[in-house]
Design a protein around this motif. Structure first.
Motif, short mmCIF file in Angstrom:
data_model
loop_
_atom_site.label_atom_id
_atom_site.label_comp_id
_atom_site.label_asym_id
_atom_site.label_seq_id
_atom_site.Cartn_x
_atom_site.Cartn_y
_atom_site.Cartn_z
N GLN A 67 0.82 -1.20 0.00
CA GLN A 67 0.00 0.00 0.00
C GLN A 67 0.86 1.26 0.00
O GLN A 67 0.55 2.24 -0.67
CB GLN A 67 -0.95 0.00 1.21
CG GLN A 67 -1.92 -1.17 1.26
CD GLN A 67 -2.78 -1.27 0.00
OE1 GLN A 67 -3.05 -0.29 -0.67
NE2 GLN A 67 -3.20 -2.48 -0.31
N ILE A 68 1.97 1.22 0.74
CA ILE A 68 2.89 2.37 0.75
C ILE A 68 3.48 2.58 -0.64
O ILE A 68 3.57 3.71 -1.14
CB ILE A 68 4.01 2.15 1.79
CG1 ILE A 68 3.42 2.17 3.20
CG2 ILE A 68 5.09 3.22 1.64
CD1 ILE A 68 4.41 1.80 4.28
N THR A 69 3.87 1.46 -1.29
CA THR A 69 4.43 1.56 -2.64
C THR A 69 3.40 2.11 -3.61
O THR A 69 3.71 2.98 -4.45
CB THR A 69 4.91 0.18 -3.12
OG1 THR A 69 5.88 -0.33 -2.20
CG2 THR A 69 5.52 0.26 -4.51
N ARG A 70 2.17 1.63 -3.49
CA ARG A 70 1.12 2.08 -4.40
C ARG A 70 0.86 3.57 -4.25
O ARG A 70 0.70 4.30 -5.24
CB ARG A 70 -0.17 1.29 -4.12
CG ARG A 70 -1.27 1.51 -5.14
CD ARG A 70 -2.48 0.65 -4.80
NE ARG A 70 -3.09 1.05 -3.55
CZ ARG A 70 -3.96 2.06 -3.42
NH1 ARG A 70 -4.30 2.76 -4.49
NH2 ARG A 70 -4.47 2.36 -2.26
N LEU A 71 0.85 4.04 -3.01
CA LEU A 71 0.63 5.47 -2.77
C LEU A 71 1.84 6.30 -3.21
O LEU A 71 1.68 7.41 -3.71
CB LEU A 71 0.34 5.70 -1.29
CG LEU A 71 -0.98 5.14 -0.78
CD1 LEU A 71 -1.07 5.27 0.73
CD2 LEU A 71 -2.15 5.86 -1.43
N LYS A 72 3.02 5.73 -3.03
CA LYS A 72 4.25 6.44 -3.41
C LYS A 72 4.27 6.74 -4.91
O LYS A 72 4.73 7.82 -5.33
CB LYS A 72 5.47 5.60 -3.02
CG LYS A 72 6.81 6.21 -3.39
CD LYS A 72 7.94 5.29 -2.96
CE LYS A 72 9.30 5.87 -3.37
NZ LYS A 72 10.40 4.96 -2.98
N TYR A 73 3.78 5.79 -5.71
CA TYR A 73 3.85 5.95 -7.16
C TYR A 73 2.49 6.28 -7.78
O TYR A 73 2.30 6.11 -8.98
CB TYR A 73 4.42 4.68 -7.79
CG TYR A 73 5.86 4.44 -7.41
CD1 TYR A 73 6.87 5.26 -7.89
CD2 TYR A 73 6.21 3.39 -6.56
CE1 TYR A 73 8.19 5.05 -7.54
CE2 TYR A 73 7.53 3.17 -6.20
CZ TYR A 73 8.52 4.01 -6.69
OH TYR A 73 9.83 3.80 -6.34
N ALA A 90 14.20 0.71 -3.99
CA ALA A 90 14.18 0.57 -5.45
C ALA A 90 13.61 1.85 -6.06
O ALA A 90 12.94 2.63 -5.38
CB ALA A 90 13.34 -0.63 -5.86
N ARG A 91 13.87 2.07 -7.35
CA ARG A 91 13.38 3.29 -8.01
C ARG A 91 12.61 2.91 -9.27
O ARG A 91 13.13 2.21 -10.14
CB ARG A 91 14.54 4.22 -8.36
CG ARG A 91 15.29 4.77 -7.16
CD ARG A 91 16.29 5.83 -7.59
NE ARG A 91 15.62 6.98 -8.18
CZ ARG A 91 16.26 7.92 -8.87
NH1 ARG A 91 17.57 7.81 -9.09
NH2 ARG A 91 15.60 8.95 -9.37
N LEU A 92 11.37 3.38 -9.34
CA LEU A 92 10.54 3.20 -10.52
C LEU A 92 10.35 4.58 -11.14
O LEU A 92 9.79 5.47 -10.51
CB LEU A 92 9.18 2.59 -10.14
CG LEU A 92 9.21 1.34 -9.25
CD1 LEU A 92 7.79 0.83 -9.02
CD2 LEU A 92 10.09 0.26 -9.84
N ILE A 93 10.82 4.75 -12.38
CA ILE A 93 10.86 6.07 -13.01
C ILE A 93 10.08 6.04 -14.31
O ILE A 93 10.31 5.16 -15.15
CB ILE A 93 12.32 6.52 -13.28
CG1 ILE A 93 13.15 6.42 -11.98
CG2 ILE A 93 12.36 7.93 -13.84
CD1 ILE A 93 14.63 6.59 -12.19
#
Length: 256
Positions: A67-73, A90-93
Protein backbone atom coordinates in the motif's frame (compact mmCIF):
# COMPACT_ATOMS: atom_id res chain seq x y z
CA UNK A 1 0.61 12.50 65.42
CA UNK A 2 1.37 12.61 61.69
CA UNK A 3 1.04 15.92 59.92
CA UNK A 4 -1.43 16.20 56.99
CA UNK A 5 1.28 16.46 54.33
CA UNK A 6 2.91 13.21 55.47
CA UNK A 7 -0.48 11.47 55.46
CA UNK A 8 -1.15 12.61 51.89
CA UNK A 9 2.29 11.31 50.79
CA UNK A 10 1.66 7.89 52.30
CA UNK A 11 -1.78 7.73 50.71
CA UNK A 12 -0.35 8.65 47.28
CA UNK A 13 2.36 6.00 47.64
CA UNK A 14 -0.21 3.36 48.60
CA UNK A 15 -2.39 4.24 45.61
CA UNK A 16 0.56 4.11 43.23
CA UNK A 17 1.55 0.69 44.59
CA UNK A 18 -2.02 -0.54 44.25
CA UNK A 19 -2.26 0.67 40.65
CA UNK A 20 1.14 -0.68 39.65
CA UNK A 21 0.28 -4.39 39.51
CA UNK A 22 -2.78 -4.16 37.23
CA UNK A 23 -0.79 -2.04 34.76
CA UNK A 24 1.96 -4.63 34.64
CA UNK A 25 -0.59 -7.37 34.09
CA UNK A 26 -2.21 -5.43 31.24
CA UNK A 27 1.19 -5.02 29.62
CA UNK A 28 1.80 -8.74 29.84
CA UNK A 29 -1.55 -9.43 28.24
CA UNK A 30 -0.93 -6.91 25.47
CA UNK A 31 2.43 -8.41 24.52
CA UNK A 32 1.62 -12.05 25.17
CA UNK A 33 3.54 -13.86 22.40
CA UNK A 34 1.34 -16.91 22.73
CA UNK A 35 -1.61 -14.96 21.37
CA UNK A 36 -2.17 -14.61 17.59
CA UNK A 37 -0.81 -11.39 16.12
CA UNK A 38 -3.19 -9.01 14.40
CA UNK A 39 -2.94 -5.41 13.25
CA UNK A 40 -5.10 -3.12 11.16
CA UNK A 41 -3.56 -0.28 9.19
CA UNK A 42 -5.76 2.06 7.22
CA UNK A 43 -3.98 4.35 4.76
CA UNK A 44 -5.61 7.29 2.95
CA UNK A 45 -7.66 6.24 -0.08
CA UNK A 46 -6.91 2.57 0.65
CA UNK A 47 -9.79 0.06 0.64
CA UNK A 48 -10.03 -1.98 3.83
CA UNK A 49 -9.10 -5.61 3.28
CA UNK A 50 -11.19 -7.89 5.55
CA UNK A 51 -8.59 -10.64 5.14
CA UNK A 52 -6.20 -8.55 7.27
CA UNK A 53 -7.92 -9.86 10.37
CA UNK A 54 -6.79 -13.41 9.53
CA UNK A 55 -3.29 -12.59 8.26
CA UNK A 56 -0.03 -13.50 9.98
CA UNK A 57 2.80 -11.08 10.68
CA UNK A 58 4.55 -11.47 7.32
CA UNK A 59 1.36 -11.13 5.29
CA UNK A 60 0.39 -7.94 7.13
CA UNK A 61 3.84 -6.42 6.64
CA UNK A 62 3.75 -7.21 2.91
CA UNK A 63 0.24 -5.77 2.61
CA UNK A 64 1.26 -2.52 4.30
CA UNK A 65 4.43 -2.33 2.21
CA UNK A 66 2.44 -2.76 -0.99
CA UNK A 67 0.00 0.00 0.00
CA UNK A 68 2.89 2.37 0.75
CA UNK A 69 4.43 1.56 -2.64
CA UNK A 70 1.12 2.08 -4.40
CA UNK A 71 0.63 5.47 -2.77
CA UNK A 72 4.25 6.44 -3.41
CA UNK A 73 3.85 5.95 -7.16
CA UNK A 74 0.26 7.10 -7.48
CA UNK A 75 -0.38 9.22 -10.61
CA UNK A 76 3.05 8.35 -12.04
CA UNK A 77 1.93 6.00 -14.85
CA UNK A 78 2.81 2.95 -12.74
CA UNK A 79 0.09 0.30 -12.47
CA UNK A 80 -0.14 -2.63 -10.03
CA UNK A 81 -2.47 -5.49 -10.99
CA UNK A 82 -2.10 -7.39 -7.75
CA UNK A 83 0.07 -7.14 -4.66
CA UNK A 84 3.83 -6.71 -4.91
CA UNK A 85 6.88 -6.64 -2.65
CA UNK A 86 8.99 -3.75 -3.90
CA UNK A 87 11.85 -2.43 -1.79
CA UNK A 88 11.41 1.15 -0.71
CA UNK A 89 15.00 1.66 -1.90
CA UNK A 90 14.18 0.57 -5.45
CA UNK A 91 13.38 3.29 -8.01
CA UNK A 92 10.54 3.20 -10.52
CA UNK A 93 10.86 6.07 -13.01
CA UNK A 94 8.37 7.06 -15.71
CA UNK A 95 9.18 10.44 -17.27
CA UNK A 96 6.56 9.90 -19.98
CA UNK A 97 6.30 6.11 -20.26
CA UNK A 98 4.59 3.34 -18.28
CA UNK A 99 5.53 0.53 -15.92
CA UNK A 100 2.90 -2.18 -15.51
CA UNK A 101 3.02 -5.05 -13.00
CA UNK A 102 0.69 -7.80 -14.21
CA UNK A 103 0.83 -9.79 -10.95
CA UNK A 104 3.00 -10.45 -7.93
CA UNK A 105 6.60 -9.24 -8.17
CA UNK A 106 9.55 -8.90 -5.80
CA UNK A 107 12.01 -6.10 -6.54
CA UNK A 108 15.06 -5.79 -4.29
CA UNK A 109 16.84 -2.63 -3.15
CA UNK A 110 18.79 -0.32 -5.50
CA UNK A 111 17.13 -1.74 -8.59
CA UNK A 112 16.11 0.87 -11.19
CA UNK A 113 13.22 0.51 -13.62
CA UNK A 114 13.19 3.51 -15.98
CA UNK A 115 10.58 3.48 -18.73
CA UNK A 116 11.73 6.79 -20.29
CA UNK A 117 9.13 7.37 -23.05
CA UNK A 118 8.55 3.63 -23.56
CA UNK A 119 7.00 0.85 -21.52
CA UNK A 120 8.05 -1.92 -19.13
CA UNK A 121 5.71 -4.90 -18.59
CA UNK A 122 6.43 -7.31 -15.74
CA UNK A 123 4.51 -10.57 -15.45
CA UNK A 124 3.32 -12.58 -12.46
CA UNK A 125 5.61 -14.26 -9.91
CA UNK A 126 8.72 -12.34 -10.97
CA UNK A 127 11.80 -11.96 -8.77
CA UNK A 128 14.34 -9.19 -9.44
CA UNK A 129 17.49 -8.97 -7.33
CA UNK A 130 19.48 -5.92 -6.24
CA UNK A 131 21.28 -3.40 -8.49
CA UNK A 132 19.34 -4.38 -11.63
CA UNK A 133 18.83 -1.77 -14.36
CA UNK A 134 15.94 -1.94 -16.83
CA UNK A 135 15.61 0.76 -19.50
CA UNK A 136 12.32 0.63 -21.35
CA UNK A 137 12.66 3.32 -24.02
CA UNK A 138 12.29 0.70 -26.76
CA UNK A 139 9.94 -1.57 -24.80
CA UNK A 140 10.74 -4.33 -22.32
CA UNK A 141 8.50 -7.33 -21.59
CA UNK A 142 9.28 -9.79 -18.79
CA UNK A 143 7.08 -12.89 -18.65
CA UNK A 144 5.75 -14.96 -15.77
CA UNK A 145 7.83 -17.01 -13.30
CA UNK A 146 11.09 -15.22 -14.14
CA UNK A 147 14.11 -14.89 -11.84
CA UNK A 148 16.63 -12.12 -12.52
CA UNK A 149 19.92 -12.13 -10.60
CA UNK A 150 21.64 -9.05 -9.14
CA UNK A 151 23.41 -6.56 -11.41
CA UNK A 152 21.59 -7.60 -14.61
CA UNK A 153 21.13 -4.96 -17.35
CA UNK A 154 18.07 -5.17 -19.58
CA UNK A 155 18.20 -2.50 -22.29
CA UNK A 156 16.02 -1.71 -25.30
CA UNK A 157 17.85 0.68 -27.62
CA UNK A 158 21.07 0.82 -29.64
CA UNK A 159 23.18 3.41 -31.39
CA UNK A 160 22.67 3.24 -35.15
CA UNK A 161 25.48 5.56 -36.21
CA UNK A 162 29.05 6.23 -35.11
CA UNK A 163 29.89 9.16 -37.37
CA UNK A 164 33.16 10.70 -36.19
CA UNK A 165 32.09 14.20 -37.29
CA UNK A 166 29.17 14.23 -34.81
CA UNK A 167 29.28 13.94 -31.05
CA UNK A 168 28.11 10.53 -29.86
CA UNK A 169 25.66 12.21 -27.49
CA UNK A 170 23.96 13.85 -30.49
CA UNK A 171 23.66 10.72 -32.62
CA UNK A 172 20.30 8.94 -32.69
CA UNK A 173 19.34 5.73 -30.94
CA UNK A 174 17.12 3.06 -32.43
CA UNK A 175 14.49 1.24 -30.38
CA UNK A 176 15.33 -2.44 -29.98
CA UNK A 177 12.67 -4.14 -27.82
CA UNK A 178 13.77 -6.78 -25.35
CA UNK A 179 11.37 -9.63 -24.62
CA UNK A 180 11.88 -12.27 -21.94
CA UNK A 181 9.59 -15.28 -21.99
CA UNK A 182 8.10 -17.32 -19.15
CA UNK A 183 10.08 -19.56 -16.78
CA UNK A 184 13.40 -17.84 -17.53
CA UNK A 185 16.44 -17.68 -15.24
CA UNK A 186 19.00 -14.88 -15.76
CA UNK A 187 22.29 -15.04 -13.85
CA UNK A 188 24.02 -12.11 -12.16
CA UNK A 189 25.53 -9.28 -14.23
CA UNK A 190 24.19 -10.53 -17.57
CA UNK A 191 23.48 -7.91 -20.25
CA UNK A 192 20.42 -8.20 -22.51
CA UNK A 193 19.76 -5.67 -25.25
CA UNK A 194 17.29 -5.83 -28.09
CA UNK A 195 16.82 -9.60 -28.13
CA UNK A 196 14.08 -12.13 -27.48
CA UNK A 197 14.65 -14.85 -24.90
CA UNK A 198 12.40 -17.87 -25.33
CA UNK A 199 10.39 -19.63 -22.64
CA UNK A 200 12.37 -21.77 -20.23
CA UNK A 201 15.79 -20.37 -21.21
CA UNK A 202 18.71 -19.99 -18.81
CA UNK A 203 21.26 -17.17 -19.19
CA UNK A 204 24.64 -17.70 -17.52
CA UNK A 205 26.11 -15.13 -15.13
CA UNK A 206 28.03 -12.35 -16.86
CA UNK A 207 26.72 -13.28 -20.31
CA UNK A 208 26.39 -10.65 -23.05
CA UNK A 209 23.35 -11.65 -25.06
CA UNK A 210 23.46 -10.22 -28.59
CA UNK A 211 21.24 -12.75 -30.40
CA UNK A 212 17.81 -14.23 -29.79
CA UNK A 213 17.80 -17.23 -27.45
CA UNK A 214 15.57 -20.20 -28.42
CA UNK A 215 13.18 -21.76 -25.89
CA UNK A 216 14.76 -23.96 -23.18
CA UNK A 217 18.30 -23.09 -24.30
CA UNK A 218 21.15 -22.66 -21.80
CA UNK A 219 23.57 -19.97 -23.00
CA UNK A 220 26.66 -18.39 -21.47
CA UNK A 221 29.71 -16.32 -22.36
CA UNK A 222 30.65 -13.08 -24.09
CA UNK A 223 29.04 -13.15 -26.54
CA UNK A 224 26.57 -15.71 -25.21
CA UNK A 225 26.74 -19.10 -26.95
CA UNK A 226 24.54 -22.15 -26.78
CA UNK A 227 25.73 -24.70 -24.21
CA UNK A 228 22.83 -27.14 -24.38
CA UNK A 229 19.04 -27.40 -24.14
CA UNK A 230 17.15 -28.22 -20.95
CA UNK A 231 16.23 -31.91 -20.83
CA UNK A 232 18.89 -32.88 -23.36
CA UNK A 233 20.99 -35.97 -22.67
CA UNK A 234 24.68 -35.05 -22.41
CA UNK A 235 28.10 -36.58 -22.15
CA UNK A 236 29.80 -36.46 -18.77
CA UNK A 237 32.08 -33.53 -19.71
CA UNK A 238 29.18 -31.50 -21.11
CA UNK A 239 27.11 -32.22 -18.00
CA UNK A 240 29.96 -30.98 -15.79
CA UNK A 241 30.18 -27.73 -17.77
CA UNK A 242 26.43 -27.18 -17.48
CA UNK A 243 26.42 -27.93 -13.75
CA UNK A 244 29.19 -25.36 -13.25
CA UNK A 245 27.14 -22.66 -15.07
CA UNK A 246 24.00 -23.43 -13.11
CA UNK A 247 25.88 -23.50 -9.79
CA UNK A 248 27.29 -20.03 -10.48
CA UNK A 249 23.82 -18.68 -11.29
CA UNK A 250 22.17 -20.12 -8.19
CA UNK A 251 24.99 -18.85 -5.98
CA UNK A 252 24.04 -15.30 -7.01
CA UNK A 253 20.39 -15.73 -6.05
CA UNK A 254 19.22 -15.46 -2.43
CA UNK A 255 17.41 -18.30 -0.70
CA UNK A 256 13.67 -17.64 -1.11
Amino acid sequence: MKNPSETRSLTAAANAEANCEPRAESKKKLFNHNQPFSIIVILPDTPFDKNLLNMGKREVVLWVKHQITRLKYMNKHIHFNGHSNISLRARLITPSGKIIFHGYAEVEQFTILNAFHGRIDIGNNVYMGSFITVYGEGGVVIGNDVMVGPGVRILSSKRVSFNKDTLLTQQPEQAKPSKIGNDVLIGANAVINGVEIGDGAIIGSGSIVVKDVPPYAIVAGNPAKLIRFRGEELSESKQTETDSILHEIYQSLPVR
